[in-house]
Design a protein around this motif. Structure first.
Motif, short mmCIF file in Angstrom:
data_model
loop_
_atom_site.label_atom_id
_atom_site.label_comp_id
_atom_site.label_asym_id
_atom_site.label_seq_id
_atom_site.Cartn_x
_atom_site.Cartn_y
_atom_site.Cartn_z
N TYR A 63 1.01 1.89 -2.59
CA TYR A 63 -0.41 1.89 -1.79
C TYR A 63 -0.29 1.28 -0.45
O TYR A 63 -0.62 1.75 0.83
N GLY A 117 2.38 3.47 2.09
CA GLY A 117 1.43 4.45 2.21
C GLY A 117 0.48 4.40 3.05
O GLY A 117 0.33 4.95 3.96
N TRP A 118 -0.45 3.25 2.88
CA TRP A 118 -1.55 3.00 3.88
C TRP A 118 -0.95 2.65 5.30
O TRP A 118 -1.59 2.96 6.26
N LEU A 148 -0.07 8.47 -1.34
CA LEU A 148 -1.11 7.81 -1.69
C LEU A 148 -1.81 8.57 -2.93
O LEU A 148 -2.22 7.98 -3.78
#
Length: 286
Positions: A149, A152-153, A174
């Protein structure tokens, strides 16, 4: 199909055909991405050894648990992917790949032991889902997914380059990470009624974990390559970085969608696998 690519030669090279390029790109995805996965664990192992040498038991235990979670993914997924890549190497050669003179068939025979030795893929899958995830109440998975996460974020909100398709790939990562967690909860709920649900789900679960983890590494490589090209678009390594970006696109477009089938297979009804009686698998004595 789209016309001759080598009109001055006796024939077109086979690499102009989409099917052949797909075979080669798949091998490239698995080999380069697989090295990144292994390098990550090698680094963790070095840090673990340093923590042990320094007497930091808490850090060493945390790293040991992390390696314990990643090991069946690497061992199970990468040996299966390696075998697929080796078989594709034979396919590229055609009939010549099957004979000894080109040595491609030797590679297939050599890598075949990988998914058997030191625990078959199916044993690795049960170790991952049964022991490393379920028996530890999903904690290793949650910690792993938090890292996915985070990367990806950050890639979604701050890709660092307009080159490639970093944002769309980050969004896919995500989504698949969230699906991974949700699917794990669903398997746990099914297993309350029938423990065989874990056995049914384990093999596709391991491969799903491998494809998502590989997507994570390809996103990181794509982002690093894009940043390098932004800094020096015509530098000595520009072709190498462009190749990384193109391969990441192929992985996300062509290989990562396999996760959708694997997700469905995780929830195959238990009875569709367990109903057939042992003496009904074959009827060779009649």
């Amino acid at each position: 199909l789209s016309g001759s690519k080598n009109p001055d030669g006796p024939a077109d090279p086979i690499i102009v055909h989409p099917a052949v390029r797909s075979l080669l790109l798949t091998q490239k995805c698995f080999s380069e991405g697989g090295r990144a996965m292994i390098a990550e664990c090698a680094l963790l192992n070095d840090i673990h050894a340093e923590a042990e040498a320094a007497g930091d038991e808490s850090k060493a235990k945390k790293l040991d648990d992390r390696l314990g979670f990643l090991t069946p993914i690497l061992k199970g997924f990468l040996t299966e992917a390696g075998l697929e890549a080796a078989n594709m190497g034979v396919q590229v050669y055609g009939g010549h790949g099957y004979i000894k003179s080109n040595k491609q068939e030797q590679i297939v025979r050599d890598v075949r032991i990988g998914s058997i030795w030191e625990g078959t893929t199916q044993i690795q899958a049960l170790d991952l889902l049964g022991r490393k995830v379920m028996l530890q109440k999903l904690k290793p998975l949650q910690e792993h997914c938090s890292g996915l996460y985070k990367v990806g974020w950050e890639a979604l909100t701050n890709p660092g380059s307009s080159k490639g398709e970093i944002r769309s790939h980050a969004l896919k990562l995500l989504k698949l990470t969230a699906d991974w967690q949700l699917s794990t909860f669903r398997i746990a709920m099914r297993a309350r009624a029938n423990k065989d649900a874990i056995g049914v789900a384990s093999d596709p679960y391991l491969m799903y974990a491998g494809y998502v983890s590989l997507a994570f590494h390809w996103l990181k490589m794509e982002q690093a390559a894009a940043k390098a090209l932004e800094k020096d678009p015509e530098g000595p390594d520009a072709a190498f970085y462009r190749s990384k970006i193109a391969t990441a696109k192929f992985y996300y477009d062509h290989i990562l969608p396999r996760t959708q089938v694997l997700k469905t297979q995780m929830f195959t009804p238990v009875e569709s696998i367990m109903t057939l009686k042992e003496n009904e698998f074959a009827f060779n004595d009649k």
